[in-house]
Motif scaffolding. Sequence first.
Motif, PDB file in Angstrom:
ATOM      1  N   MET A   1      -3.990  10.554  35.850  1.00 58.34           N
ATOM      2  CA  MET A   1      -2.648  10.876  34.968  1.00 58.34           C
ATOM      3  C   MET A   1      -2.294   9.596  34.480  1.00 58.34           C
ATOM      4  O   MET A   1      -2.408   8.703  34.979  1.00 58.34           O
ATOM      5  CB  MET A   1      -1.646  11.281  35.961  1.00 58.34           C
ATOM      6  N   GLU A   2      -1.918   9.614  33.209  1.00 59.75           N
ATOM      7  CA  GLU A   2      -1.622   8.496  32.465  1.00 59.75           C
ATOM      8  C   GLU A   2      -0.353   8.120  33.075  1.00 59.75           C
ATOM      9  O   GLU A   2       0.753   8.598  33.218  1.00 59.75           O
ATOM     10  CB  GLU A   2      -1.323   8.740  30.871  1.00 59.75           C
ATOM     11  N   GLN A   3      -0.252   6.707  33.014  1.00 56.88           N
ATOM     12  CA  GLN A   3       0.946   6.065  33.688  1.00 56.88           C
ATOM     13  C   GLN A   3       1.896   5.956  32.611  1.00 56.88           C
ATOM     14  O   GLN A   3       1.566   6.158  31.415  1.00 56.88           O
ATOM     15  CB  GLN A   3       0.577   4.544  33.933  1.00 56.88           C
ATOM     16  N   GLN A   4       3.256   6.486  33.192  1.00 59.15           N
ATOM     17  CA  GLN A   4       4.386   6.568  32.284  1.00 59.15           C
ATOM     18  C   GLN A   4       4.765   5.349  31.361  1.00 59.15           C
ATOM     19  O   GLN A   4       4.647   4.274  32.136  1.00 59.15           O
ATOM     20  CB  GLN A   4       5.491   7.101  32.676  1.00 59.15           C
ATOM     21  N   ILE A   5       4.499   5.317  30.153  1.00 60.31           N
ATOM     22  CA  ILE A   5       4.617   4.084  29.358  1.00 60.31           C
ATOM     23  C   ILE A   5       6.424   3.926  28.971  1.00 60.31           C
ATOM     24  O   ILE A   5       6.727   4.886  28.274  1.00 60.31           O
ATOM     25  CB  ILE A   5       3.864   3.831  28.130  1.00 60.31           C
ATOM     26  N   PRO A   6       6.788   2.702  29.149  1.00 61.04           N
ATOM     27  CA  PRO A   6       8.125   2.930  28.868  1.00 61.04           C
ATOM     28  C   PRO A   6       8.221   2.626  27.299  1.00 61.04           C
ATOM     29  O   PRO A   6       7.583   2.247  26.788  1.00 61.04           O
ATOM     30  CB  PRO A   6       8.763   1.452  29.607  1.00 61.04           C
ATOM     31  N   TYR A   7       9.626   3.001  26.895  1.00 65.69           N
ATOM     32  CA  TYR A   7      10.017   2.865  25.315  1.00 65.69           C
ATOM     33  C   TYR A   7       9.589   1.403  25.044  1.00 65.69           C
ATOM     34  O   TYR A   7       9.227   1.020  23.935  1.00 65.69           O
ATOM     35  CB  TYR A   7      11.434   3.137  25.078  1.00 65.69           C
ATOM     36  N   LYS A   8      10.063   0.464  25.830  1.00 65.40           N
ATOM     37  CA  LYS A   8      10.131  -0.862  25.639  1.00 65.40           C
ATOM     38  C   LYS A   8       9.068  -1.748  26.775  1.00 65.40           C
ATOM     39  O   LYS A   8       9.512  -1.424  27.817  1.00 65.40           O
ATOM     40  CB  LYS A   8      11.351  -1.677  25.613  1.00 65.40           C
ATOM     41  N   ILE A   9       8.120  -2.501  26.225  1.00 67.49           N
ATOM     42  CA  ILE A   9       7.507  -3.278  27.221  1.00 67.49           C
ATOM     43  C   ILE A   9       7.861  -4.506  26.966  1.00 67.49           C
ATOM     44  O   ILE A   9       7.785  -5.194  26.086  1.00 67.49           O
ATOM     45  CB  ILE A   9       6.107  -3.061  27.174  1.00 67.49           C
ATOM     46  N   TYR A  10       8.638  -5.106  28.002  1.00 62.28           N
ATOM     47  CA  TYR A  10       9.174  -6.636  27.801  1.00 62.28           C
ATOM     48  C   TYR A  10       8.451  -7.383  29.067  1.00 62.28           C
ATOM     49  O   TYR A  10       8.190  -6.944  30.102  1.00 62.28           O
ATOM     50  CB  TYR A  10      10.332  -6.824  28.250  1.00 62.28           C
ATOM     51  N   LEU A  11       7.799  -8.396  28.599  1.00 61.62           N
ATOM     52  CA  LEU A  11       7.057  -9.416  29.263  1.00 61.62           C
ATOM     53  C   LEU A  11       8.108 -10.161  30.420  1.00 61.62           C
ATOM     54  O   LEU A  11       9.314 -10.281  29.705  1.00 61.62           O
ATOM     55  CB  LEU A  11       6.136 -10.650  28.765  1.00 61.62           C
ATOM     56  N   LYS A  12       8.005 -10.434  31.514  1.00 59.59           N
ATOM     57  CA  LYS A  12       8.955 -11.313  32.071  1.00 59.59           C
ATOM     58  C   LYS A  12       8.761 -12.744  31.686  1.00 59.59           C
ATOM     59  O   LYS A  12       7.790 -13.174  31.131  1.00 59.59           O
ATOM     60  CB  LYS A  12       8.333 -11.512  33.621  1.00 59.59           C
ATOM     61  N   GLU A  13       9.841 -13.518  31.896  1.00 61.90           N
ATOM     62  CA  GLU A  13       9.765 -15.086  31.303  1.00 61.90           C
ATOM     63  C   GLU A  13       8.475 -15.671  31.635  1.00 61.90           C
ATOM     64  O   GLU A  13       7.741 -16.429  31.010  1.00 61.90           O
ATOM     65  CB  GLU A  13      10.947 -15.742  31.569  1.00 61.90           C
TER      66      GLU A  13
END
Length: 456
Positions: A1-13
């Motif tokens: 199953m496709e992992q749910q992709i969030p609306y926004k992907i932010y990297l951590k600092e």
Amino acid sequence: MEQQIPYKIYLKETEMPTAWYNVRADMKNKPAPLLNPGTGKPMTAAELEGVFCEELVAQELNDTDRFIPIPEEIRSFYKMYRPSPLIRAYCLEEKLGTPAKIYYKFEGNNTSGSHKLNSAIAQAYYAKKQGLKGVTTETGAGQWGTALSMACSYFDLDCRVYMVKVSYEQKPFRREVMRTYGARVTPSPSDTTEIGRKILAEFPGTTGSLGCAISEAVEDAVTHEGYRYVLGSVLNQVLLHQSVIGLETKAALDQYGITPDIIIGCAGGGSNLGGLIAPFMGEKLRGEKEYRIIAVEPASCPSFTRGKFAYDFCDTGKVCPLAKMYTLGSGFIPAPNHAGGLRYHGMSSTLSQLYEDGYLEATTAVQTDVFQAAEQFARVEGILPAPESAHAIKVAIDEAMKCKETGEAKTIVFGLTGTGYFDMVAYERFHNGEMSDYIPTNEELEKSLAKLPQIN
Ligand SMILES: *Cc1c(COP(=O)(O)O)cnc(C)c1O
């Protein structure tokens, strides 16, 4: 199953890039060197250092190091507004009814409103490190001037901006933002430089061009002790700094195991596109992956699609080194177009070489189509895009609609380079049906291209 992709992907600092990626290291055919307009020979570091900051010259000439560490001071500044989000355009996908998966990297989340700050802060840092008093530059639509004034005020450097006259008059708010950050803004052509006076005498009443403003800014820098000239696009060093966009994009996609099929960016001088595609292009150049990469330029200023790959002057006054690039001729003054950031006659040498070698495609879009796409995007995704960025939106939507026809669920990534709050006059003209779609004729282009310098 496709992992749910969030609306926004932010990297951590802690996941932000610590080094820029230099795509030239992976290119078999390196971009051609800058030439001295007097001798026709490649510019030496010493010659370039008369105009540009030392460290930036080293970066400009560095075709071998794959990674160049980002100094701590620059990384700290980046942390104030980066990482920028990679956004999944779920709302747009739904509205279009496309099976395509659309992502965009949004660079408009800083006061200057565009990706240009990524390089401005780096260039100001190296100028400061060299002990300079200040820098000079040109700005067309005003985004680069705004970004540079922010960067200079951060490092306490004097900033002198030559702003294309038509924009100076039409965009008083951009001008005031720059002045808020302490920059001195002069409409170009001006009577404060020799080349400005010459251009004014030859073309009285001219509303200016980027090429004129560059000439004035360079003259100002070389005639004042402690000043150097900085440029917001086109140069190799600028593409290097902008690789932060692509590195973050790739890191975010990798976290979810996403591989793009198509990567799209608007192309003015080529810096945002060069930055966005950098690590992907690296994989392509090393034969590891295959991507479709598309540059989108305005039909009114079609350097890639209708220009010539040749040595040309970077400025109207012919004081700058010659660059080998796709160009429309340094005398080409595009018809007024509301995507001011895409009106430059030439294109990055790095991207030009990659295009020549078949690693990227290019296409054009006319203004009214671009604004229609901009509005469509604003209404579903919320962000009010810069007209420049909307060129990429237009082609991303076109590609997504092709997927709708074929039923393919391609993954499309595009660069949303900035916001359009200072472009509401352009939006107004679009809404009032007053916008034209001027496309230069072959005769016009031939006339301009006929004046290319004769260099092999
Ligand atoms: C300057 C600018 C561009 C075009 O410049 P490139 O060097 O080609 O990236 C695109 N979008 C915005 C918002 C800009 O300010």
